[in-house]
Enzyme design. Sequence first.
Site, PDB file in Angstrom:
ATOM      1  N   HIS A 121       0.824  -1.222   0.000  1.00  0.00           N
ATOM      2  CA  HIS A 121       0.000   0.000   0.000  1.00  0.00           C
ATOM      3  C   HIS A 121       0.855   1.267   0.000  1.00  0.00           C
ATOM      4  CE1 HIS A 121      -2.731  -3.070   1.117  1.00  0.00           C
ATOM      5  NE2 HIS A 121      -2.743  -2.877   2.412  1.00  0.00           N
TER       6      HIS A 121
ATOM      7  N   HIS B   3      -5.399  -4.382  13.096  1.00  0.00           N
ATOM      8  CA  HIS B   3      -5.190  -3.190  12.312  1.00  0.00           C
ATOM      9  C   HIS B   3      -6.484  -2.648  11.689  1.00  0.00           C
ATOM     10  CE1 HIS B   3      -3.771  -2.430   7.890  1.00  0.00           C
ATOM     11  NE2 HIS B   3      -3.708  -1.295   8.504  1.00  0.00           N
TER      12      HIS B   3
ATOM     13  N   ASP C  69      -3.978 -10.250   3.128  1.00  0.00           N
ATOM     14  CA  ASP C  69      -2.672 -10.880   3.317  1.00  0.00           C
ATOM     15  C   ASP C  69      -2.762 -12.014   4.344  1.00  0.00           C
ATOM     16  OD1 ASP C  69      -3.187  -8.727   5.031  1.00  0.00           O
ATOM     17  OD2 ASP C  69      -1.082  -8.299   5.403  1.00  0.00           O
TER      18      ASP C  69
ATOM     19  N   TYR D 166       7.724  -0.456  10.258  1.00  0.00           N
ATOM     20  CA  TYR D 166       6.366  -1.011  10.228  1.00  0.00           C
ATOM     21  C   TYR D 166       5.441  -0.173  11.115  1.00  0.00           C
ATOM     22  CZ  TYR D 166       2.901  -4.839  10.835  1.00  0.00           C
ATOM     23  OH  TYR D 166       1.766  -5.623  10.886  1.00  0.00           O
TER      24      TYR D 166
ATOM     25  N   HIS E 277      -8.043 -11.614  11.459  1.00  0.00           N
ATOM     26  CA  HIS E 277      -8.067 -10.344  10.706  1.00  0.00           C
ATOM     27  C   HIS E 277      -8.451 -10.656   9.261  1.00  0.00           C
ATOM     28  CE1 HIS E 277      -6.989  -6.506   9.174  1.00  0.00           C
ATOM     29  NE2 HIS E 277      -5.698  -6.654   9.037  1.00  0.00           N
TER      30      HIS E 277
HETATM   31 FE1  FEO Z   1      -1.198  -7.732   7.596  1.00  0.00          FE
HETATM   32 FE2  FEO Z   1      -3.843  -5.577   8.161  1.00  0.00          FE
HETATM   33  O1  FEO Z   1      -2.903  -6.965   7.324  1.00  0.00           O
END
Ligand code: FEO
Length: 405
Positions: A31, A151, A89, A198, A85
Amino acid sequence: MKQLTEGGPAVRISEHIYWVGAVDWALRDFHGYATERGSTYNAYLVTGEKTALVDTVKAPFLGEMLARIESVMPLEQVDYLISNHAEMDHSGALPQAISLMKPEKVIASTTGVSALRDHFHLDQEITPVKDLETLSLGDLTLTFVEARMLHWPESMFTYVAEDKVLLPNDAFGMHLASSERFADELPEWVLDYEARKYFANILLPLSPLITKALEKVRGLNLPIDIIAPSHGPIWRDPAAILTRYAAWAAGAKVRRAVIVYDTMWGSTAKMALALAQGLTEGGVSVKVMPLKETHRSDIAFELLDAAALLVGSPTLNNTILPRVGDILTYVRGLKPRNLVGAAFGSYGWSGESPKQVAEALTAMKVELVGDPLTAKYVPEAEALQHCAALGRQVAERIKERVGEA
Ligand code: FEO
């Protein structure tokens, strides 16, 4: 001869848990964040009397995950699929995993159920779990801990009490492809750099929620021997990452300024260097980051603990240069806190850019020092002295705010 598994077999990380994820050596963009060392998508197989697969991998890595699971047990012996989540990914391989494993249950947080439904439009029923709800694997107990916005709104952590292992998905991770699975097997400087990068590029806007999540986990008094995130290495010394997160989420600043600029014929570059000289004379460390040569995610990295952001743009067609627009947009989304700053830029006739930069900085709550600074065409000595003076002013304000840090 031992049969070869695509990418290698599963790796046992505790008595009952195996890493069955995938290593993405080629990933270079996430992203808009430059992932120069690749990444991993970590999935975990929890093997009690019943078996649960916690998270999957990005869709193209399905085969690698399946091969690793099969190095431990046949796929049809997986009883539960748990999605911490819904981002792809970690969930991209979920629909195929469901078809192949035919699990007794697929489990997600209450908001995760609708997020998965909206991603994959599955016929499969997904069982919602509430905050602190548990699932028995017979001899093992999984506890689900709601972790909203870490996240995404539906994120949750899974805790395996008997092994004292926390599986927090995106939290406490980093984008780092490696043959090593554990953080203590990797050089400290690589870990620090990638964990910082990160945090700065993904988690910074969520800092207040991270502070709350850390308090929540502390308040639950869960003994944790291992933190096994879904990106990068696994922490056998949880304090090593928890301490870092607490400091970064608190927004601690040091006496350092970041100057970013773009330039057409070198005039705004000259202003940037004069500002840097003033800052240095004022006792502040400076990082000068010309936008043509610098990736936006490296600027975010520097801003994690820098106390000031100075942004320069000449005027092109009555507005800022495109690369300046890119970085202002990117940084605004990261919601940096506790910054002072300044705007500057050269111009030929209309000269709107420094004012537009100042407005953008103000909109992201950067405390501006001085008025936007301009120089006509090519700055001579006097204009550069004004830049150096503004640099010294910014340095004074940084020292007032940060002290001796
Ligand atoms: Fe590693 Fe919010 O995905």
